[in-house]
Design an enzyme around this catalytic site. Structure first.
Site, PDB file in Angstrom:
ATOM      1  N   PHE A  42       0.809  -1.225   0.000  1.00  0.00           N
ATOM      2  CA  PHE A  42       0.000   0.000   0.000  1.00  0.00           C
ATOM      3  C   PHE A  42       0.837   1.267   0.000  1.00  0.00           C
ATOM      4  CE2 PHE A  42      -0.077  -1.699   4.374  1.00  0.00           C
ATOM      5  CZ  PHE A  42       0.604  -0.700   5.049  1.00  0.00           C
ATOM      6  N   GLY A  45       1.266   3.574  -3.354  1.00  0.00           N
ATOM      7  CA  GLY A  45       0.323   4.561  -3.870  1.00  0.00           C
ATOM      8  C   GLY A  45      -0.317   5.447  -2.828  1.00  0.00           C
ATOM      9  N   HIS A  46       0.116   5.360  -1.583  1.00  0.00           N
ATOM     10  CA  HIS A  46      -0.515   6.144  -0.507  1.00  0.00           C
ATOM     11  C   HIS A  46       0.564   6.859   0.291  1.00  0.00           C
ATOM     12  CE1 HIS A  46      -2.875   6.902   3.226  1.00  0.00           C
ATOM     13  NE2 HIS A  46      -3.867   6.973   2.375  1.00  0.00           N
ATOM     14  N   PHE A  47       0.942   7.957  -0.009  1.00  0.00           N
ATOM     15  CA  PHE A  47       0.674   8.881  -1.097  1.00  0.00           C
ATOM     16  C   PHE A  47       1.879   8.916  -2.028  1.00  0.00           C
ATOM     17  CE2 PHE A  47      -2.029  10.371   2.371  1.00  0.00           C
ATOM     18  CZ  PHE A  47      -3.241  10.542   1.725  1.00  0.00           C
ATOM     19  N   VAL A  52       2.534   7.166   3.487  1.00  0.00           N
ATOM     20  CA  VAL A  52       1.957   7.253   4.822  1.00  0.00           C
ATOM     21  C   VAL A  52       1.064   6.027   5.011  1.00  0.00           C
ATOM     22  CG1 VAL A  52       0.426   8.597   6.336  1.00  0.00           C
ATOM     23  CG2 VAL A  52       1.996   9.773   4.805  1.00  0.00           C
TER      24      VAL A  52
END
Length: 145
Positions: A42, A45-47, A52
């Protein structure tokens, strides 16, 4: 009940296991840790450019340590093969970001455990001892359908 026995009964595996170690458990609460490895998918793509840990993952980590592990402890090895500890609700407050490679500690206090329902007040802190989130977690112990 041995803390390693609790971990062995968790119904999760990598990459969805968010418990590294349990530090303490008793009839009133539990404490455990998890380190968010930078290779977790994850973070890609976050962020973008500023990874984060998503709030939903922080909530899941608190639920796994603070509710499921505590539920297993409270059942005291009476967890049957068809038993499920199901997450039913959360009321969360997010106070600080959690970044890749951060180790967090979750402490959960039982507020209610009766008739298969478990409710806990949980707090997550970073390695500096700062509160990153807190919330009320609820779940139920039921037979698998």
């Amino acid at each position: 009940m041995n803390l390693n026995d609790i971990m062995a009964q968790l119904p999760y595996s990598k990459p969805f296991l968010f418990v590294d170690e349990l530090l303490h458990a008793d009839e009133n609460g539990i404490t455990g840790t998890y380190t968010f490895d930078e290779s977790l998918d994850f973070y890609k793509g976050h962020f973008k450019g500023n990874p984060v840990t998503p709030g939903v993952i922080l909530t899941e980590t608190m639920a796994q340590i603070g509710m499921v592990c505590l539920g297993i402890y409270l059942l005291d090895n009476n967890l049957k093969k068809d038993t499920v500890i199901a997450f039913t609700s959360a009321d969360m407050q997010f106070l600080k970001p959690v970044y890749p490679n951060e180790k967090v500690t979750v402490t959960s206090q039982k507020t209610f455990f009766r008739f298969g329902k478990l409710k806990c007040a949980a707090v997550m802190k970073n390695e500096a001892g700062q509160e990153v989130c807190r919330g009320i977690l609820s779940g139920m112990i039921t037979a698998r359908l």
